[in-house]
Structures are given as structure tokens and as C-alpha cells.
Write a protein that holds these residues in place. Structure first.
Motif, PDB file in Angstrom:
ATOM      1  N   LEU A 148     169.919   0.520 115.921  1.00 57.32           N
ATOM      2  CA  LEU A 148     170.118   0.185 114.511  1.00 57.32           C
ATOM      3  C   LEU A 148     169.922   1.406 113.625  1.00 57.32           C
ATOM      4  N   SER A 149     168.984   2.263 113.993  1.00 57.25           N
ATOM      5  CA  SER A 149     168.672   3.422 113.159  1.00 57.25           C
ATOM      6  C   SER A 149     169.815   4.431 113.112  1.00 57.25           C
ATOM      7  N   GLN A 150     170.774   4.308 114.036  1.00 59.06           N
ATOM      8  CA  GLN A 150     171.910   5.225 114.046  1.00 59.06           C
ATOM      9  C   GLN A 150     172.979   4.849 113.018  1.00 59.06           C
ATOM     10  N   HIS A 151     172.872   3.675 112.435  1.00 58.42           N
ATOM     11  CA  HIS A 151     173.860   3.208 111.453  1.00 58.42           C
ATOM     12  C   HIS A 151     173.513   3.755 110.079  1.00 58.42           C
ATOM     13  N   SER A 152     174.506   4.308 109.388  1.00 61.32           N
ATOM     14  CA  SER A 152     174.259   4.956 108.094  1.00 61.32           C
ATOM     15  C   SER A 152     173.854   3.977 106.996  1.00 61.32           C
ATOM     16  N   GLU A 153     174.125   2.686 107.191  1.00 63.14           N
ATOM     17  CA  GLU A 153     173.783   1.694 106.171  1.00 63.14           C
ATOM     18  C   GLU A 153     172.453   0.994 106.475  1.00 63.14           C
ATOM     19  N   ILE A 154     171.779   1.445 107.532  1.00 65.57           N
ATOM     20  CA  ILE A 154     170.530   0.806 107.950  1.00 65.57           C
ATOM     21  C   ILE A 154     169.422   1.846 107.982  1.00 65.57           C
ATOM     22  N   PHE A 155     168.315   1.545 107.332  1.00 65.09           N
ATOM     23  CA  PHE A 155     167.119   2.388 107.410  1.00 65.09           C
ATOM     24  C   PHE A 155     166.080   1.643 108.233  1.00 65.09           C
ATOM     25  N   MET A 156     165.759   2.182 109.399  1.00 69.84           N
ATOM     26  CA  MET A 156     164.699   1.610 110.228  1.00 69.84           C
ATOM     27  C   MET A 156     163.482   2.523 110.122  1.00 69.84           C
ATOM     28  N   SER A 157     162.309   1.931 109.974  1.00 70.92           N
ATOM     29  CA  SER A 157     161.093   2.724 109.806  1.00 70.92           C
ATOM     30  C   SER A 157     160.934   3.694 110.970  1.00 70.92           C
ATOM     31  N   LYS A 158     160.528   4.918 110.651  1.00 71.07           N
ATOM     32  CA  LYS A 158     160.301   5.903 111.712  1.00 71.07           C
ATOM     33  C   LYS A 158     159.158   5.454 112.615  1.00 71.07           C
ATOM     34  N   ARG A 159     158.251   4.723 112.050  1.00 71.86           N
ATOM     35  CA  ARG A 159     157.138   4.155 112.825  1.00 71.86           C
ATOM     36  C   ARG A 159     157.596   2.813 113.395  1.00 71.86           C
ATOM     37  N   LYS A 160     157.881   2.798 114.701  1.00 74.22           N
ATOM     38  CA  LYS A 160     158.219   1.544 115.347  1.00 74.22           C
ATOM     39  C   LYS A 160     156.924   0.826 115.692  1.00 74.22           C
ATOM     40  N   GLU A 161     156.903  -0.471 115.607  1.00 71.48           N
ATOM     41  CA  GLU A 161     155.716  -1.284 115.862  1.00 71.48           C
ATOM     42  C   GLU A 161     154.590  -1.042 114.848  1.00 71.48           C
ATOM     43  N   PRO A 162     154.858  -1.123 113.550  1.00 74.84           N
ATOM     44  CA  PRO A 162     153.750  -0.993 112.592  1.00 74.84           C
ATOM     45  C   PRO A 162     152.775  -2.159 112.653  1.00 74.84           C
ATOM     46  N   ARG A 163     153.264  -3.335 113.039  1.00 74.33           N
ATOM     47  CA  ARG A 163     152.429  -4.519 113.256  1.00 74.33           C
ATOM     48  C   ARG A 163     151.624  -4.923 112.019  1.00 74.33           C
ATOM     49  N   PHE A 164     152.148  -4.616 110.859  1.00 70.95           N
ATOM     50  CA  PHE A 164     151.433  -4.997 109.633  1.00 70.95           C
ATOM     51  C   PHE A 164     151.297  -6.515 109.540  1.00 70.95           C
ATOM     52  N   ILE A 165     152.379  -7.231 109.817  1.00 69.38           N
ATOM     53  CA  ILE A 165     152.373  -8.693 109.678  1.00 69.38           C
ATOM     54  C   ILE A 165     151.260  -9.304 110.525  1.00 69.38           C
ATOM     55  N   THR A 166     151.183  -8.907 111.801  1.00 63.11           N
ATOM     56  CA  THR A 166     150.164  -9.492 112.670  1.00 63.11           C
ATOM     57  C   THR A 166     148.769  -8.985 112.332  1.00 63.11           C
ATOM     58  N   SER A 167     148.678  -7.774 111.785  1.00 64.02           N
ATOM     59  CA  SER A 167     147.344  -7.241 111.453  1.00 64.02           C
ATOM     60  C   SER A 167     146.640  -8.098 110.411  1.00 64.02           C
ATOM     61  N   GLN A 168     147.420  -8.870 109.639  1.00 61.50           N
ATOM     62  CA  GLN A 168     146.823  -9.714 108.602  1.00 61.50           C
ATOM     63  C   GLN A 168     146.181 -10.980 109.176  1.00 61.50           C
ATOM     64  N   VAL A 169     146.495 -11.279 110.444  1.00 62.67           N
ATOM     65  CA  VAL A 169     146.012 -12.542 111.013  1.00 62.67           C
ATOM     66  C   VAL A 169     145.287 -12.353 112.348  1.00 62.67           C
ATOM     67  N   MET A 170     145.234 -11.116 112.854  1.00 63.48           N
ATOM     68  CA  MET A 170     144.601 -10.853 114.146  1.00 63.48           C
ATOM     69  C   MET A 170     143.086 -10.796 114.027  1.00 63.48           C
ATOM     70  N   ASP A 171     142.427 -11.128 115.130  1.00 62.09           N
ATOM     71  CA  ASP A 171     140.990 -10.916 115.242  1.00 62.09           C
ATOM     72  C   ASP A 171     140.754  -9.561 115.905  1.00 62.09           C
ATOM     73  N   PHE A 172     140.014  -8.715 115.238  1.00 61.24           N
ATOM     74  CA  PHE A 172     139.686  -7.398 115.783  1.00 61.24           C
ATOM     75  C   PHE A 172     138.169  -7.312 116.007  1.00 61.24           C
ATOM     76  N   PRO A 173     137.714  -6.516 116.994  1.00 55.48           N
ATOM     77  CA  PRO A 173     138.534  -5.719 117.916  1.00 55.48           C
ATOM     78  C   PRO A 173     139.111  -6.561 119.036  1.00 55.48           C
ATOM     79  N   MET A 174     140.210  -6.066 119.628  1.00 52.38           N
ATOM     80  CA  MET A 174     140.774  -6.702 120.801  1.00 52.38           C
ATOM     81  C   MET A 174     139.958  -6.303 122.029  1.00 52.38           C
ATOM     82  N   GLY A 175     140.066  -7.104 123.097  1.00 49.22           N
ATOM     83  CA  GLY A 175     139.101  -6.975 124.175  1.00 49.22           C
ATOM     84  C   GLY A 175     139.566  -6.345 125.462  1.00 49.22           C
ATOM     85  N   GLY A 176     140.842  -5.914 125.551  1.00 50.95           N
ATOM     86  CA  GLY A 176     141.342  -5.384 126.813  1.00 50.95           C
ATOM     87  C   GLY A 176     141.148  -3.886 126.967  1.00 50.95           C
ATOM     88  N   PRO A 177     141.382  -3.364 128.182  1.00 43.62           N
ATOM     89  CA  PRO A 177     141.284  -1.919 128.416  1.00 43.62           C
ATOM     90  C   PRO A 177     142.209  -1.128 127.490  1.00 43.62           C
TER      91      PRO A 177
END
Length: 310
Positions: A32-61
Motif C-alpha cells: 500500500l505504501s508504494q501507491h502515490s495516493e496512500i500514506f502508510m505510517s513509517k512505523r508499522k504496528e504502532p498498536r495505539f488502539i490496543t495500548s488503550q485497553v491492554m493490561d501492562f506489563p505483558m507476561g511472556g519472554p
């Protein structure tokens, strides 16, 4: 409380690639980022939406390292799109948005209103095993696939990152229904179809987004591949940027352009990753586990997904 308004809409995405994890969201983001009419964030996976509802810290390695990648404040999220110019589409890709649908849908509405949503689905057995290989690649999984499946729900209770939720993330029907019920413009892409016929599928996606559809896109490169590194240090050097790279980068810059350097690194990384195969008995068990959900997904989409059952 920050909410969607016409005053800030130019600084926010009107497209979310919402998931599913290990289904090709990284590759689609790059296409999608290769299309001149589309701006995709340079940061893939910002996860802002989920950060508002996640419980931190996460518990895995190494989950704390993953948590450090989350963009948790609204101003930083808006800044991801500050370089957008006159592109009609501004988007980001966070592959966990779909899975946590019950909590993320209200957040999307709060901040973004009714954006266009792209969901990319993959054969659930292949997706689950790819997630396992992804964690083996990053030395975050030390159990066999079968052992990891046995302890999955304990890990979910212990708040491991969603990549460990092998079977749970591969259940699509409920989340799919929720997104279709709550948003006006939802496009579902099947990973295998995109891989087999990228030109036609991207044309459909561009039509869905309302941008020029006849655009040349380089789909030869696959992104965020899973697998077990043959040579661990080479993988860490290429993927994680070990100190040795500090000495080699000046030499590489002298001889190669940035584009060529990326291509060489990606090729080396891909050749260094060894894909293993799922145990046939485990595969059959998982097909039966997912059968009802696959059939429900077929009805929701009115599409034949019988190849997921073989």
C-alpha cells in the motif's frame, strides 16, 4: 477524553489494516505504501488502539521489549501522520486490532470515527504455526508446537502477548461479525489469494480505497517472515542490528545504495530462515478444532474456504 473531530481528522488515519497477525499485514502495508495516493505510517504496528485497553506489563519472554514498541499517547500517534501531504488515504497497520475486537472497536470509534478497515485472513492452521515459528525465530518460544498448544490458555491467563495465542488468534468469525456490524467500509482479503494473484487483489483493494487501481506495485518481496535461523548470529546481526553492523555499515554505504542494502539484507535473512513443517497429526487435530469457525466465516463472507479444511 480525545475524540474524533473534523479539526483533527487530517492528522489521523482514515484506514486501518486491522489484522490478522501473521497473515501478511506487513507485506500488505508495504504494498500500500508504494501507491502515490496512500500514506502508510513509517512505523508499522504502532498498536495505539490496543495500548488503550491492554493490561501492562505483558507476561511472556521478551514481552517487555515488545511493549516498548507500543505508541501509547495520542499526540505521538498523530505525529505518525504528520508527514502526510495530499494523499487521500492515510493508514496504519496493527495486526492485534482485530483480535481484541471487543475492546478495540469502541476505541476506534472514539478516536477515528468510521475509518476504512482492511482485514487479511489466512488459513488458521498455517497462521498458528507461522506464529509459532515467528517466536522460535526470535528465541521467545522453547517448547514444541504441541507443548505450546497445551499451555496456550495458561499463557493467555498470564497475559502473554497475543503472538502466543496460537489457536485463539486463528478464530475469526466473532471478530469478523463485530467489525462488519460496526463499520461502514470493511474489506476482507484472503492471504492465499493475495499471494497467488497479487495484481488483481491489489486492484480490488485500491478500488475499495477509492484510489487509482492500475498501479504497478512490487510484490516480489515478502516481509516479516517466520522460520528458525540456520545461523543465529547472522539473523541477529541483520534483524536486530548487532554491534558488528556498526563497523560494516560505513563500508556498505560506500558501495551500495540504501535500497540495495535493504534488498541484500532481506535476501540474506530470508535464505537464513529455515521453515519447518507441522506434524500431520497436529494439523488434522487443528483442522477439526477450527472447522466450525471456518464454516461460520464462509457464511459471513459468502466465500468458499474449503481449502482451509484440507
Amino acid at each position: 477524553m480525545n475524540t474524533f473531530s473534523k479539526n483533527n481528522q487530517n492528522h489521523l488515519p482514515n484506514l486501518l489494516v486491522a489484522g490478522v497477525a501473521k497473515s501478511g499485514t506487513s507485506s500488505l502495508h508495504q504494498y500500500l505504501s508504494q501507491h502515490s495516493e496512500i500514506f502508510m505510517s513509517k512505523r508499522k504496528e504502532p498498536r495505539f488502539i490496543t495500548s488503550q485497553v491492554m493490561d501492562f506489563p505483558m507476561g511472556g519472554p521478551k514481552d517487555r521489549k515488545v511493549e516498548s514498541w507500543y505508541i501509547k499517547d495520542f499526540e505521538s500517534y498523530k505525529n505518525l501522520f504528520s508527514e502526510a501531504k495530499d494523499e487521500s488515504i492515510r493508514g496504519e497497520s496493527s495486526a492485534d486490532t482485530f483480535y481484541f475486537y471487543e475492546k478495540t472497536i469502541p476505541v476506534i470509534k472514539q478516536y477515528l470515527g468510521d475509518p476504512k478497515i482492511i482485514i487479511i485472513l489466512r488459513n488458521p492452521v498455517s497462521r498458528a504455526f507461522s506464529a509459532y515459528q515467528h517466536l522460535r525465530r526470535d528465541e521467545r518460544e522453547h517448547l514444541s508446537f504441541e507443548e505450546a498448544l497445551e499451555v496456550e490458555y495458561q499463557r493467555i491467563r498470564d497475559n502473554y502477548e497475543l503472538i502466543y495465542h496460537y489457536k485463539a488468534v486463528s478464530m475469526y468469525a466473532d471478530a469478523l461479525t463485530a467489525f462488519l456490524d460496526n463499520f461502514s467500509h470493511v474489506k476482507v482479503v484472503i492471504n492465499e489469494e493475495l499471494s497467488d494473484n497479487p495484481h488483481e487483489n491489489l486492484k480490488e483493494i485500491f478500488n475499495f480505497l477509492g484510489v487509482e487501481s492500475e498501479v504497478e506495485v512490487n510484490t516480489a518481496t515478502r516481509y516479516n517472515l517466520s522460520g528458525i535461523p540456520r545461523f543465529r548470529y547472522l539473523h541477529e546481526m541483520l534483524f536486530e542490528g548487532k554491534k558488528f553492523m556498526d563497523y560494516t555499515r560505513p563500508v556498505a554505504r560506500f558501495f551500495f545504495s540504501a535500497k540495495t542494502r535493504k534488498k541484500i539484507s532481506r535476501t540474506l535473512m530470508e535464505k537464513n530462515l529455515q521453515r519447518t513443517h507441522i506434524n500431520e497429526h497436529t494439523k488434522i487435530e487443528l483442522i477439526e478444532y477450527f472447522r466450525e469457525d471456518i464454516q461460520r466465516t464462509e457464511k459471513i463472507l459468502n466465500r468458499n474456504l474449503s481449502h482451509w479444511l484440507s
